[in-house]
Scaffold this active site. Structure first.
Site, PDB file in Angstrom:
ATOM      1  N   LYS A   1      28.654  61.505  24.873  1.00 50.67           N
ATOM      2  CA  LYS A   1      29.059  60.720  26.048  1.00 50.67           C
ATOM      3  C   LYS A   1      29.289  59.243  25.688  1.00 50.67           C
ATOM      4  CE  LYS A   1      29.165  64.005  29.163  1.00 50.67           C
ATOM      5  NZ  LYS A   1      30.446  64.413  29.777  1.00 50.67           N
TER       6      LYS A   1
ATOM      7  N   TYR B   1      24.041  65.208  23.510  1.00 48.42           N
ATOM      8  CA  TYR B   1      24.831  64.884  24.716  1.00 48.42           C
ATOM      9  C   TYR B   1      25.073  63.376  24.813  1.00 48.42           C
ATOM     10  CZ  TYR B   1      25.921  65.179  29.796  1.00 48.42           C
ATOM     11  OH  TYR B   1      26.496  65.109  31.046  1.00 48.42           O
TER      12      TYR B   1
HETATM   13  N1  CAA Z   1       9.953  61.676  28.780  1.00 49.20           N
HETATM   14  C1  CAA Z   1       8.847  61.585  27.980  1.00 49.20           C
HETATM   15  N2  CAA Z   1       8.235  62.646  27.434  1.00 49.20           N
HETATM   16  C2  CAA Z   1       8.744  63.838  27.682  1.00 49.20           C
HETATM   17  C3  CAA Z   1       9.888  64.025  28.527  1.00 49.20           C
HETATM   18  C4  CAA Z   1      10.473  62.875  29.060  1.00 49.20           C
HETATM   19  N3  CAA Z   1      11.558  62.955  29.867  1.00 49.20           N
HETATM   20  N4  CAA Z   1      10.162  65.331  28.570  1.00 49.20           N
HETATM   21  C5  CAA Z   1       9.239  65.965  27.817  1.00 49.20           C
HETATM   22  N5  CAA Z   1       8.388  65.074  27.315  1.00 49.20           N
HETATM   23  C6  CAA Z   1       7.234  65.312  26.466  1.00 49.20           C
HETATM   24  C7  CAA Z   1       6.364  66.405  27.046  1.00 49.20           C
HETATM   25  O1  CAA Z   1       5.490  65.856  27.990  1.00 49.20           O
HETATM   26  C8  CAA Z   1       5.636  66.911  25.827  1.00 49.20           C
HETATM   27  O2  CAA Z   1       4.625  65.992  25.466  1.00 49.20           O
HETATM   28  P1  CAA Z   1       3.307  66.476  24.735  1.00 49.20           P
HETATM   29  O3  CAA Z   1       3.737  67.138  23.469  1.00 49.20           O
HETATM   30  O4  CAA Z   1       2.544  65.225  24.519  1.00 49.20           O
HETATM   31  O5  CAA Z   1       2.658  67.418  25.696  1.00 49.20           O
HETATM   32  C9  CAA Z   1       6.736  66.825  24.781  1.00 49.20           C
HETATM   33  O6  CAA Z   1       7.667  65.838  25.220  1.00 49.20           O
HETATM   34  C10 CAA Z   1       7.420  68.172  24.694  1.00 49.20           C
HETATM   35  O7  CAA Z   1       8.296  68.055  23.684  1.00 49.20           O
HETATM   36  P2  CAA Z   1       9.026  69.332  23.168  1.00 49.20           P
HETATM   37  O8  CAA Z   1       9.698  68.989  21.906  1.00 49.20           O
HETATM   38  O9  CAA Z   1       8.084  70.498  23.107  1.00 49.20           O
HETATM   39  O10 CAA Z   1      10.087  69.543  24.282  1.00 49.20           O
HETATM   40  P3  CAA Z   1      10.282  70.763  25.253  1.00 49.20           P
HETATM   41  O11 CAA Z   1      10.850  71.878  24.457  1.00 49.20           O
HETATM   42  O12 CAA Z   1       9.082  70.992  26.062  1.00 49.20           O
HETATM   43  O13 CAA Z   1      11.455  70.307  26.265  1.00 49.20           O
HETATM   44  C11 CAA Z   1      13.231  69.067  27.151  1.00 49.20           C
HETATM   45  C12 CAA Z   1      12.015  69.060  26.224  1.00 49.20           C
HETATM   46  C13 CAA Z   1      14.162  70.260  26.860  1.00 49.20           C
HETATM   47  C14 CAA Z   1      14.018  67.812  26.896  1.00 49.20           C
HETATM   48  C15 CAA Z   1      12.750  69.162  28.601  1.00 49.20           C
HETATM   49  O14 CAA Z   1      11.837  68.115  28.821  1.00 49.20           O
HETATM   50  C16 CAA Z   1      13.890  68.993  29.592  1.00 49.20           C
HETATM   51  O15 CAA Z   1      14.613  69.922  29.897  1.00 49.20           O
HETATM   52  N6  CAA Z   1      14.071  67.778  30.106  1.00 49.20           N
HETATM   53  C17 CAA Z   1      15.131  67.457  31.020  1.00 49.20           C
HETATM   54  C18 CAA Z   1      16.271  66.881  30.261  1.00 49.20           C
HETATM   55  C19 CAA Z   1      17.237  66.275  31.240  1.00 49.20           C
HETATM   56  O16 CAA Z   1      16.869  65.476  32.083  1.00 49.20           O
HETATM   57  N7  CAA Z   1      18.512  66.615  31.130  1.00 49.20           N
HETATM   58  C20 CAA Z   1      19.498  66.082  31.999  1.00 49.20           C
HETATM   59  C21 CAA Z   1      20.486  67.167  32.266  1.00 49.20           C
HETATM   60  S1  CAA Z   1      21.681  66.676  33.486  1.00 49.20           S
HETATM   61  C22 CAA Z   1      22.766  65.789  32.659  1.00 49.20           C
HETATM   62  O17 CAA Z   1      22.665  65.550  31.500  1.00 49.20           O
HETATM   63  C23 CAA Z   1      23.931  65.318  33.470  1.00 49.20           C
HETATM   64  C24 CAA Z   1      24.121  63.880  33.301  1.00 49.20           C
HETATM   65  O18 CAA Z   1      25.110  63.476  32.699  1.00 49.20           O
HETATM   66  C25 CAA Z   1      23.191  62.933  33.936  1.00 49.20           C
END
Ligand code: CAA
Length: 247
Positions: A160, A156
């Site tokens: 963008k 993404y």
């Molecule tokens: N920052 C730092 N660490 C993060 C994190 C973050 N934001 N998100 C997840 N992690 C860490 C977790 O704590 C975990 O750590 P540990 O392994 O040490 O426990 C690890 O990353 C998990 O990694 P995975 O590879 O297993 O990831 P996941 O499958 O659990 O999911 C994700 C990761 C899908 C990105 C999920 O965190 C998520 O959905 N995050 C939100 C993403 C987001 O904010 N999207 C914005 C959408 S809106 C938009 O995009 C519109 C716009 O234009 C603004």
């Protein structure tokens, strides 16, 4: 009567979220709007009916703008209905958030195709008409994620950021015409896309926003109207509407 009365716009992904707010705001200014949708037929028809009931003009046009032939069809349908084209708002976008180690090629390609390749497709199809318009406008709805990056959003963010580079280059090329090209970079706006973020992640995001709240869709839509109406000397810019999250 406003100065935008009778202008014609295409809003891609114009039936939901930020796109729907842009559609409504343009229609309220007297702009005739082609509301593009891919699969959200019902919401597209509902917004078109709402605009017509309020005395405006709108049509719903199905097209997956990640395909060149469908983007061309969108422009042709718009011209067949309204006879001209003045404003192109490239808003259609999706997320497929995954950490990079889990991101498959399909997730990469799909997001690049829908969010960025679509901009090439619609702009190619519309440019001839926009250059003919009295004051052509191309507005690309990018994102703060293209500027600052986002965890789990390499696909993404690349798309963008690509929209921003595209915007600047095309603005340079079109500066000798009456067409301006700008990007709007929304921060986190209260839409289905943002509300789908896991709750604890969402709470962390709000805590970091200087204005301490998500933005509203009409705060982006009014930015579009500003660029359309008062933007003759604004080109190649990024309008950041993000509550101070990225400066
Ligand atoms: N920052 C730092 N660490 C993060 C994190 C973050 N934001 N998100 C997840 N992690 C860490 C977790 O704590 C975990 O750590 P540990 O392994 O040490 O426990 C690890 O990353 C998990 O990694 P995975 O590879 O297993 O990831 P996941 O499958 O659990 O999911 C994700 C990761 C899908 C990105 C999920 O965190 C998520 O959905 N995050 C939100 C993403 C987001 O904010 N999207 C914005 C959408 S809106 C938009 O995009 C519109 C716009 O234009 C603004």
């Amino acid at each position: 009567m406003t100065e935008l009365q009778g202008k014609v716009a295409i809003v891609t992904g114009g039936s939901k979220g930020i796109g729907a707010a842009i559609t409504r705001e343009l229609a309220s200014q007297g702009v005739k709007v082609a509301v593009n949708y891919n699969s959200s037929k019902e919401s597209a028809e509902a917004i078109v009916n709402e605009i017509r009931e309020n005395g405006g003009s709108a049509i719903a046009v199905q097209a997956d703008v990640s395909y060149a032939d469908q983007a061309k069809h969108l422009v042709e349908e718009t011209k067949a209905a309204f006879g001209q084209l003045d404003i192109l708002v490239n808003n259609a976008g999706i997320t497929r958030d995954r950490s990079f180690k889990k991101l498959g090629e399909e997730d990469w390609k799909k997001v690049i195709d829908v969010n960025l390749h679509s901009v090439y497709n619609t702009t190619s199809a519309a440019l001839g008409d926009l250059v003919e318009a009295e004051a052509g406008r191309i507005i690309n709805i990018s994102s703060i994620i293209g500027q600052a990056g986002g965890f789990g959003q390499t696909n993404y963010a690349a798309a963008k950021a690509g929209m921003v580079g595209f915007t600047k280059s095309l603005a340079l090329e079109l500066a000798k015409t009456n067409v301006t090209v700008n990007a709007i970079c929304p921060g986190f706006i209260e839409t289905e896309m943002v509300m789908a973020i896991p709750e604890e992640v969402r709470a962390n995001i709000v805590a970091k926003i200087p204005k301490r709240r998500f933005g509203q869709v009409n705060e982006i839509a009014r930015g579009v109207v500003y660029l359309v109406k008062d933007g003759a000397y604004i080109t190649g810019q990024q309008l950041n509407i993000n509550g101070g999250l990225y400066m």
